[in-house]
Design a protein around this motif. Sequence first.
Motif, short mmCIF file in Angstrom:
data_model
loop_
_atom_site.label_atom_id
_atom_site.label_comp_id
_atom_site.label_asym_id
_atom_site.label_seq_id
_atom_site.Cartn_x
_atom_site.Cartn_y
_atom_site.Cartn_z
N LEU A 191 24.52 -19.21 31.44
CA LEU A 191 25.14 -18.23 32.35
C LEU A 191 24.46 -18.31 33.73
CD1 LEU A 191 25.57 -14.49 31.30
CD2 LEU A 191 25.66 -15.26 33.61
N VAL A 202 34.44 -11.31 36.55
CA VAL A 202 33.47 -11.84 35.58
C VAL A 202 34.17 -12.71 34.52
CG1 VAL A 202 33.22 -10.01 33.83
CG2 VAL A 202 31.24 -11.27 34.55
N LEU A 205 29.55 -10.37 28.00
CA LEU A 205 29.91 -10.29 29.42
C LEU A 205 30.94 -9.18 29.65
CD1 LEU A 205 30.05 -13.95 30.71
CD2 LEU A 205 28.15 -12.40 30.46
N THR A 224 28.79 -6.02 29.64
CA THR A 224 27.71 -5.81 30.59
C THR A 224 28.09 -6.17 32.02
OG1 THR A 224 26.95 -8.05 30.17
CG2 THR A 224 25.87 -6.33 28.92
N THR A 273 28.82 -2.35 35.13
CA THR A 273 27.63 -2.30 35.99
C THR A 273 28.04 -2.50 37.45
OG1 THR A 273 27.43 -4.60 35.33
CG2 THR A 273 25.87 -3.05 34.35
N ARG A 288 17.36 2.44 34.01
CA ARG A 288 16.30 1.92 33.13
C ARG A 288 16.74 0.58 32.54
NH1 ARG A 288 18.23 2.00 28.11
NH2 ARG A 288 19.55 3.71 27.40
N SER A 289 15.76 -0.14 32.00
CA SER A 289 16.09 -1.40 31.32
C SER A 289 16.68 -1.06 29.94
CB SER A 289 14.83 -2.23 31.15
OG SER A 289 14.02 -1.67 30.14
N LEU A 290 17.07 -2.10 29.22
CA LEU A 290 17.41 -1.89 27.81
C LEU A 290 16.11 -1.66 27.06
CD1 LEU A 290 19.96 -4.83 27.49
CD2 LEU A 290 20.48 -2.41 27.69
N PRO A 338 16.20 -3.87 40.25
CA PRO A 338 17.45 -3.28 39.74
C PRO A 338 17.96 -3.99 38.49
CG PRO A 338 17.83 -4.46 41.82
CD PRO A 338 16.35 -4.44 41.59
N PHE A 339 17.51 -5.24 38.28
CA PHE A 339 17.98 -6.02 37.13
C PHE A 339 16.87 -6.20 36.11
CE2 PHE A 339 20.25 -7.43 40.97
CZ PHE A 339 21.56 -7.20 40.60
N ASN A 340 15.81 -5.42 36.24
CA ASN A 340 14.57 -5.60 35.49
C ASN A 340 13.99 -6.99 35.80
OD1 ASN A 340 12.41 -4.86 33.97
ND2 ASN A 340 13.43 -4.93 31.99
N ARG A 370 14.04 -11.10 29.70
CA ARG A 370 15.27 -10.42 29.30
C ARG A 370 15.91 -9.69 30.47
NH1 ARG A 370 16.04 -9.91 23.81
NH2 ARG A 370 18.12 -9.24 24.40
N PRO A 429 20.85 -11.54 33.32
CA PRO A 429 21.20 -12.91 33.70
C PRO A 429 22.38 -12.98 34.68
CG PRO A 429 22.01 -12.43 31.49
CD PRO A 429 21.30 -11.20 31.95
N GLY A 430 23.02 -11.81 34.92
CA GLY A 430 24.20 -11.82 35.81
C GLY A 430 23.86 -11.43 37.23
N LEU A 474 25.47 -13.36 40.27
CA LEU A 474 26.89 -13.05 40.39
C LEU A 474 27.10 -11.61 40.87
CD1 LEU A 474 29.64 -14.39 39.87
CD2 LEU A 474 29.64 -13.35 37.61
N ALA A 475 26.28 -10.69 40.37
CA ALA A 475 26.42 -9.27 40.74
C ALA A 475 26.22 -9.09 42.24
CB ALA A 475 25.42 -8.43 39.97
C1 HEM Z 1 25.02 -4.53 39.96
C2 HEM Z 1 25.29 -5.02 38.79
C3 HEM Z 1 24.32 -5.14 37.63
C4 HEM Z 1 23.15 -4.47 37.40
C5 HEM Z 1 22.47 -3.41 38.26
C6 HEM Z 1 22.65 -4.96 36.12
C7 HEM Z 1 21.47 -4.54 35.53
C8 HEM Z 1 21.05 -4.94 34.28
C9 HEM Z 1 19.87 -4.44 33.61
C10 HEM Z 1 18.89 -3.43 34.19
C11 HEM Z 1 19.81 -5.04 32.41
C12 HEM Z 1 18.74 -4.82 31.34
C13 HEM Z 1 17.62 -5.83 31.51
C14 HEM Z 1 16.47 -5.55 30.58
O1 HEM Z 1 16.55 -4.67 29.74
O2 HEM Z 1 15.45 -6.24 30.69
C15 HEM Z 1 20.93 -5.94 32.29
C16 HEM Z 1 21.21 -6.73 31.18
C17 HEM Z 1 22.24 -7.63 31.12
N1 HEM Z 1 23.16 -7.91 32.11
FE1 HEM Z 1 23.27 -7.02 33.92
N2 HEM Z 1 23.51 -5.92 35.64
C18 HEM Z 1 24.54 -6.07 36.54
C19 HEM Z 1 25.60 -6.97 36.46
C20 HEM Z 1 25.75 -7.92 35.47
C21 HEM Z 1 26.76 -8.97 35.48
C22 HEM Z 1 27.78 -9.21 36.60
C23 HEM Z 1 26.60 -9.67 34.31
C24 HEM Z 1 27.36 -10.88 33.80
C25 HEM Z 1 27.85 -11.83 34.54
C26 HEM Z 1 25.50 -9.06 33.58
C27 HEM Z 1 25.05 -9.48 32.34
C28 HEM Z 1 24.00 -8.89 31.66
C29 HEM Z 1 23.62 -9.28 30.31
C30 HEM Z 1 24.30 -10.35 29.43
C31 HEM Z 1 22.52 -8.48 29.97
C32 HEM Z 1 21.73 -8.50 28.65
C33 HEM Z 1 20.57 -9.48 28.80
C34 HEM Z 1 19.70 -9.61 27.57
O3 HEM Z 1 19.78 -8.77 26.70
O4 HEM Z 1 18.88 -10.57 27.54
N3 HEM Z 1 25.01 -8.01 34.32
N4 HEM Z 1 21.68 -5.87 33.46
#
Ligand code: HEM
Length: 405
Positions: free
Chosen positions: A30, A83, A198, A201, A205, A263-265, A326-328, A332, A335-336, A339-340
Amino acid sequence: MSNETIGLMRDHKRSDPKGTKISKLCRRRLMELASRKQYEPKWVAKVDAQIPWVVETLKRVGENGTKPIDTFSYTMPAALTVVLDFALDIDLSKHTDYRDRICLYANNALESVVKLDKYKLFFIHLPSWLRAWIPLRFWPDWVAYQQGLYDDILDLQEMHNKNWSLGDETESLLAILQTDQAQGKMEEWDVINLIQQLCMTGADTTASVTSGIMMNLARFPAVQEKLYKILESQNFRADEFKECPYLLATIYEIYRYCPMIYRSLLHSITEKTEILGETFEKDEFICFSITGANMNEKYFKDPWKFNPDRHLNEDGEFQKSPYQHPFNTGKRSCPGQILADIELFHFMKHFIKHFEFKLHPDHPMPVVESEEGWNSFWTRQPHHAPMHHFLQPKERKFLLVPRDN
Ligand code: HEM
């Protein structure tokens, strides 16, 4: 795909290094695709393609800027379309039945799969062989409902494969994953599960943050005006981040000041660890407070002040703070994120061109830049209230006044 292999999650265990390795590969695929610089114009074009219908819809439901609206339900299908176009090379704005249904599955998932409750924790903690013996009538209702999402994903996979076969160029994430599958690097359920992730998530978001940006520009009109003037002077071109650092700085200030994804997951500790004097034992849950860092005076001067300029250096270039996540961060983290950021930048460039965002007296949002003012912006409802997997503003409705009327 056989019924036995369909489930909400692959059964990950630390004792199963193969599963962990495959998850890492999915995640890498991804990120590799999103970060291919030569594809960036393609992702931008996918955002641009959504603009005409979203703008028209926002004008219509907002009665040409006279009726305050909550924009989330309109930004959500747009974000999902981008997405899934990225993942499947299919434009869902031409298949609105799939788009609207998947939005429903994703929103339902946020209120069920994503939210923690005791019932779910109980199921998660059972060994899978024991879980398999529990009759379906004892499973939460949403488990059966969410299976419909898999049917839609399988249909879309079929649609994708009408135009793609093994050995063709791999321009979609699905093509890349299916190539890995053919080479024995993953199984079909890994491919389908990543697409499912996808859906869950990658849209809510981005949609939520896009709505948050518009709402905050309504709260801080001087920033909105400055941004409009800069973009207008460039004829709203800004093809890349560096062409409008102030827009990226504003987005990052909104990530900081309005951290709806607060918060994170939850992650579990793999070995006894000490962080800042706290000891965490193996298998304990840990969660990173994105908000805590954002509002800490130690990392951000005058944290209660809304100030996009804090993200610009002396030369006016965007500079990401090492304390803002913002994305931690780490293995983990989201990964998006590439793109975000692309989506937010280009969606906002167009929305700012088409609308002036304004507060409405019937839907007041506090704009007092103090700790109390900041606190009074948010609801205090419990985690199980609707949409409370995110931090929720008390008020979500504002006016979108068309600029071209
Ligand atoms: C502004 C938009 C977004 C924000 C603020 C955001 C934020 C986050 C955060 C905080 C986490 C948790 C990370 C952790 O617990 O360590 C997460 C997980 C994730 N996000 Fe995003 N995200 C956004 C957009 C996206 C997009 C566009 C995608 C896909 C293309 C995406 C795919 C994922 C996935 C697959 C996970 C789970 C990762 C894992 O469990 O290893 N996110 N995101």
